[in-house]
Scaffold this active site. Structure first.
Site, PDB file in Angstrom:
ATOM      1  N   GLN A  98       2.466  36.273  17.222  1.00 31.89           N
ATOM      2  CA  GLN A  98       2.248  35.665  15.911  1.00 31.89           C
ATOM      3  C   GLN A  98       0.940  34.875  15.878  1.00 31.89           C
ATOM      4  O   GLN A  98       0.303  34.764  14.832  1.00 31.89           O
ATOM      5  CB  GLN A  98       3.422  34.750  15.545  1.00 31.89           C
ATOM      6  N   ASP A 281       7.846  28.858   7.432  1.00 33.98           N
ATOM      7  CA  ASP A 281       6.786  28.270   8.237  1.00 33.98           C
ATOM      8  C   ASP A 281       5.897  29.353   8.841  1.00 33.98           C
ATOM      9  O   ASP A 281       4.674  29.231   8.881  1.00 33.98           O
ATOM     10  CB  ASP A 281       7.428  27.430   9.350  1.00 33.98           C
ATOM     11  N   GLN A 282       6.529  30.446   9.306  1.00 31.47           N
ATOM     12  CA  GLN A 282       5.784  31.544   9.921  1.00 31.47           C
ATOM     13  C   GLN A 282       4.884  32.260   8.908  1.00 31.47           C
ATOM     14  O   GLN A 282       3.843  32.810   9.278  1.00 31.47           O
ATOM     15  CB  GLN A 282       6.760  32.550  10.536  1.00 31.47           C
ATOM     16  N   HIS A 303       7.408  20.100  10.031  1.00 34.59           N
ATOM     17  CA  HIS A 303       6.658  21.195  10.641  1.00 34.59           C
ATOM     18  C   HIS A 303       5.762  21.859   9.599  1.00 34.59           C
ATOM     19  O   HIS A 303       4.594  22.171   9.870  1.00 34.59           O
ATOM     20  CB  HIS A 303       7.662  22.203  11.208  1.00 34.59           C
TER      21      HIS A 303
END
Length: 331
Positions: A98, A281-282, A303
């Site tokens: 990622q 979030d990703q 986050h």
């Protein structure tokens, strides 16, 4: 030179900064790395990402050692071809991929990344989620990839391997991960080490899961691994995109407990809108690269807030974090 404060969070700050530095070709210094954590500085997992990105984009790097609290990263150019990275532990191959993936999108030739380490580990996207949910979501916004899980790897020995080929994708389409649409099907993947086959671990997890969600379709794999372990991952395919949740094997939990936990988590996810918070979030870095779009999430996490701050330092965008939405607009 962009100055990134790594003390506001954990390894995600390092990974996002590396990705965007490589994409934008902007030099950066990451200071106070993991400064608020008990053991500050780069851990083995983060160091693997730094060295892999250094190899991939021929970067000049200082401070790349375990425990380092500051690194300077000066990116060079990426060339198409094959790159192999061995984390050397059960560190997450999916987190590593990622990190590297965005850097490869704007190149003129395909890039193949071979990551060795753990494929299904705690606090990281499991391999099934990465392949069946994350990469499929990227396909929806114009990112073309081909992924093979060559070997599975569990904690503590790892030994897994994932091959990911990224095709040139000059333009990222606007993200639209709001309404899911109607649920079309639920698949449940049981990935289990061969050592556990005699105990029918996969079948027991699936049987318990399907008592709670009987409409799900089961897919079972017993695989050779260096360490015994298992993972159970749901993949819920909706009209517009897929979501899912999973559990990892735990010596303190029975196969039945794991199946029950995964099914109950899936039921909770069905009651929510958009994607789960980890998945949201990703996707944030791609929201920034597209320059526009919206993602619905159950809640805004700290986050996400730190991730948004790093993205805004590298890209000409503003990330708007509302109660249950992440939006992106150009500055």
């Amino acid at each position: 030179m962009i100055l990134v404060d790594g003390g506001k969070g954990g390894g995600q700050i390092v990974r996002t900064a590396l990705s965007l530095s490589a994409v934008t070709k902007k030099e950066c210094i990451i200071k106070n790395i993991r400064g608020q954590r008990g053991e500050s500085g780069l851990k083995a997992q983060h160091l693997a990402a730094v060295k892999a990105m250094q190899q991939l984009c021929h970067a000049d790097v200082t401070g790349a050692y375990e425990g380092s609290r500051e690194i300077t990263f000066i990116p060079g150019n990426i060339e198409g071809g094959k790159y192999t990275v061995d984390i050397g532990t059960a560190g997450s191959t999916t987190l590593l991929l990622q990190t590297l993936l965005p850097a490869c999108l704007r190149e003129d030739a395909p890039v193949t990344l071979i990551a060795k380490g753990g494929t299904d580990t705690l606090w990281c996207p499991p391999s099934t989620h990465f392949q069946q949910i994350f990469l499929k979501a990227l396909e929806k916004i114009g990112v073309k990839t081909a992924c093979e899980i060559n070997r599975y790897g569990f904690y503590p020995k790892g030994g897994g391997q994932i091959s990911l080929t990224i095709l040139p994708s000059k333009q990222i389409l606007q993200l639209d991960f709001k309404e899911r649409g109607k649920l079309q099907q639920t698949e449940i993947y049981a990935i289990v080490a061969e050592q556990l086959k005699e105990r029918s671990v996969a079948e027991r997890m699936i049987e318990t899961y399907q008592k709670i969600l009987p409409e799900s379709k089961a897919k079972i794999k017993y695989v050779p691994t260096l360490s015994s372990g298992c993972s159970l991952q749901s993949v819920e395919q909706y009209e517009n995109y897929a979501v899912g949740t999973g559990v990892l094997g735990d010596v303190k939990k029975s196969a039945e407990q794991l199946g029950r936990e995964c099914a109950e988590a899936t039921k909770r996810l069905q009651q929510e809108k958009g994607v789960d918070s980890f998945f949201g979030d990703q996707l944030m870095i791609y929201l920034g690269l597209a320059g526009a779009g919206e993602i619905s999430v159950p809640e805004i996490t700290k986050h996400m807030q730190t991730n948004a701050e790093v993205i805004e330092q590298f890209l000409p965008v503003k990330i708007l974090l509302e109660k249950n939405k992440i939006k992106c607009v150009k500055k």
